[in-house]
Write a protein that holds these residues in place. Structure first.
Motif, short mmCIF file in Angstrom:
data_model
loop_
_atom_site.label_atom_id
_atom_site.label_comp_id
_atom_site.label_asym_id
_atom_site.label_seq_id
_atom_site.Cartn_x
_atom_site.Cartn_y
_atom_site.Cartn_z
N HIS A 118 0.86 -1.18 0.00
CA HIS A 118 0.00 0.00 0.00
C HIS A 118 0.89 1.22 0.00
CE1 HIS A 118 -2.85 3.09 1.25
NE2 HIS A 118 -3.80 2.29 0.79
N PRO A 119 0.62 2.21 -0.86
CA PRO A 119 1.53 3.37 -0.97
C PRO A 119 1.73 4.13 0.33
CG PRO A 119 -0.53 3.76 -2.15
CD PRO A 119 -0.51 2.31 -1.79
N TYR A 120 0.75 4.04 1.24
CA TYR A 120 0.87 4.72 2.53
C TYR A 120 0.94 3.74 3.69
CZ TYR A 120 -0.59 8.54 -0.45
OH TYR A 120 -0.67 9.44 -1.48
N ALA A 121 1.22 2.48 3.35
CA ALA A 121 1.40 1.41 4.36
C ALA A 121 0.20 1.30 5.30
CB ALA A 121 2.69 1.64 5.16
N LEU A 122 -1.01 1.42 4.75
CA LEU A 122 -2.22 1.29 5.57
C LEU A 122 -2.45 -0.18 5.90
CD1 LEU A 122 -4.72 3.83 3.94
CD2 LEU A 122 -3.26 4.12 5.94
N GLN A 123 -2.26 -0.52 7.16
CA GLN A 123 -2.34 -1.91 7.57
C GLN A 123 -3.73 -2.48 7.40
OE1 GLN A 123 0.60 -3.49 8.47
NE2 GLN A 123 -0.67 -5.29 8.11
N ASN A 124 -4.76 -1.66 7.61
CA ASN A 124 -6.12 -2.17 7.47
C ASN A 124 -6.39 -2.63 6.04
OD1 ASN A 124 -8.89 -2.55 8.55
ND2 ASN A 124 -9.41 -0.96 7.06
N SER A 125 -5.94 -1.86 5.06
CA SER A 125 -6.13 -2.25 3.66
C SER A 125 -5.41 -3.56 3.36
CB SER A 125 -5.62 -1.15 2.73
OG SER A 125 -6.43 -0.01 2.82
N LEU A 126 -4.17 -3.68 3.86
CA LEU A 126 -3.41 -4.91 3.63
C LEU A 126 -4.05 -6.11 4.32
CD1 LEU A 126 0.19 -3.47 3.99
CD2 LEU A 126 -0.84 -4.36 1.90
N ASP A 127 -4.57 -5.88 5.52
CA ASP A 127 -5.22 -6.99 6.25
C ASP A 127 -6.47 -7.47 5.52
OD1 ASP A 127 -3.29 -6.89 8.21
OD2 ASP A 127 -4.51 -5.74 9.63
N LEU A 128 -7.28 -6.53 5.02
CA LEU A 128 -8.49 -6.91 4.30
C LEU A 128 -8.15 -7.66 3.01
CD1 LEU A 128 -10.61 -3.66 4.76
CD2 LEU A 128 -11.08 -5.91 5.76
N LEU A 129 -7.16 -7.16 2.29
CA LEU A 129 -6.77 -7.85 1.06
C LEU A 129 -6.21 -9.23 1.37
CD1 LEU A 129 -5.24 -6.34 -2.09
CD2 LEU A 129 -4.37 -8.51 -1.25
N SER A 130 -5.42 -9.33 2.42
CA SER A 130 -4.84 -10.62 2.80
C SER A 130 -5.92 -11.66 3.09
CB SER A 130 -3.93 -10.43 4.02
OG SER A 130 -3.37 -11.67 4.42
N GLN A 131 -6.97 -11.23 3.81
CA GLN A 131 -8.05 -12.16 4.15
C GLN A 131 -8.77 -12.66 2.90
OE1 GLN A 131 -10.48 -9.86 6.83
NE2 GLN A 131 -8.82 -9.63 8.33
N GLN A 132 -9.13 -11.75 2.02
CA GLN A 132 -9.85 -12.15 0.81
C GLN A 132 -8.96 -12.93 -0.15
OE1 GLN A 132 -13.17 -11.77 0.40
NE2 GLN A 132 -13.04 -11.06 2.51
N TRP A 133 -7.69 -12.58 -0.20
CA TRP A 133 -6.74 -13.28 -1.05
C TRP A 133 -6.56 -14.71 -0.58
CZ3 TRP A 133 -0.91 -11.74 -1.86
CH2 TRP A 133 -0.52 -12.08 -3.17
N ALA A 134 -6.52 -14.90 0.74
CA ALA A 134 -6.38 -16.25 1.30
C ALA A 134 -7.59 -17.11 0.93
CB ALA A 134 -6.23 -16.18 2.81
N LEU A 135 -8.80 -16.52 0.97
CA LEU A 135 -10.00 -17.27 0.59
C LEU A 135 -9.95 -17.65 -0.88
CD1 LEU A 135 -12.74 -15.19 2.47
CD2 LEU A 135 -11.89 -17.48 3.06
N TRP A 136 -9.51 -16.72 -1.74
CA TRP A 136 -9.41 -17.03 -3.16
C TRP A 136 -8.42 -18.15 -3.40
CZ3 TRP A 136 -5.38 -17.17 -6.56
CH2 TRP A 136 -5.72 -17.35 -7.92
N ARG A 137 -7.26 -18.09 -2.74
CA ARG A 137 -6.24 -19.12 -2.96
C ARG A 137 -6.72 -20.49 -2.49
NH1 ARG A 137 -3.08 -15.42 -0.29
NH2 ARG A 137 -2.49 -16.93 1.30
N GLN A 138 -7.49 -20.50 -1.42
CA GLN A 138 -8.03 -21.77 -0.94
C GLN A 138 -9.01 -22.37 -1.95
OE1 GLN A 138 -10.10 -21.43 2.79
NE2 GLN A 138 -10.14 -23.62 3.14
#
Length: 261
Positions: free
Chosen positions: A156-176
């Motif tokens: 994230h260009p401003y290192a917003l952890q909330n954005s990264l956390d949300l993407l990580s959760q949805q990305w994990a579901l997609w990969r599964q």
């Protein structure tokens, strides 16, 4: 006895300017793509580096690719592990030069990456779609090594952890759901998905094997330096491990209740 120091670079031997106040900087460590100073040593890191250079053979073990490694303002005269282990450089032929790719390791990685190229491409597309649909404003890059996709990095260009956390959760579901068998880790403001078989640990094992073949009668003392959880496997191959205070690795240890025996 010969001392070998296997060293992660970023956040171990230097910090970006964002992480190190100007008053604490001891010297320029890396340049950006425009040739301007980007990362810096602290006084303690400068002293540590000098100590290592006086008494040990220093081998970088870094996630940097060859182009980013070329912007590091330090001379290395031995082996080097780059691209999270996808690239191994043999020692340079002359002082002051960079090393050249190890052909055997290139062939091993070529076969490894060819088998997972499509999964990495689809994973990068999925991360991009998730970010756009959820308006997370994350950047997604598909990195290559030797012309083959090697890893996907989300920032994230401003290192917003909330954005990264949300993407990580949805990305994990997609990969599964997609059944992809890729290796995932999070480090600072990065989410990284990398091909199976690509690791600092595997590359370090190869390099240590080469060093022992070159000097079978030479006893080695192996030191490992790193700051992140992703560094722990290669550090565990060493006789001793060193990590900065307040590193991701130290925080991970302290945040977990470890059974004492």
């Amino acid at each position: 006895m010969q001392t070998i120091a296997l060293c992660d670079l970023d956040d171990t031997l230097f910090f970006t300017g964002r992480k190190l106040d100007e008053a604490l900087r001891s010297g320029t460590a890396t340049l950006d793509r425009l040739g301007e100073p980007h990362s810096f040593h602290s006084r303690q890191q400068t002293h540590l580096l000098g100590t290592l250079l006086r008494g040990a053979t220093l081998i970088p073990v870094t996630g940097r690719d060859p182009e980013a490694f070329g912007r590091v303002q330090m001379a290395f005269d031995s082996w080097a592990v780059l691209d999270h282990g996808a690239t191994v450089l043999r020692p340079p032929s002359r002082p002051g030069q960079r090393g050249f790719p190890d052909r055997v390791w290139q062939l091993v990685m070529q076969e490894t990456l060819e088998d997972q190229a499509e999964a990495l491409r689809l994973s990068a597309q999925a991360a991009t779609h998730i970010s756009e649909l959820m308006h997370l404003d994350c950047t997604v890059r598909l990195h290559a090594s030797g012309g083959q996709p090697m890893m996907v990095v989300v920032k994230h260009p401003y290192a917003l952890q909330n954005s990264l956390d949300l993407l990580s959760q949805q990305w994990a579901l997609w990969r599964q759901e997609a059944g992809t068998d890729l290796r995932f880790f999070a480090n600072g403001n990065n989410l990284t998905l990398i091909a199976r078989g690509v690791s600092k640990e595997a590359a370090v094992e190869y390099v240590l094997g080469q060093l022992r073949e070159e000097s079978p009668d030479q006893e080695l003392l192996i030191l490992g330096l790193g700051d992140s959880l992703a560094d722990a496997p290669f550090m565990n191959l060493c006789d001793f491990a060193l990590t900065p205070g307040d590193s991701q690795l130290m925080r991970g240890l302290l945040e977990n209740e470890l059974e004492q025996r």
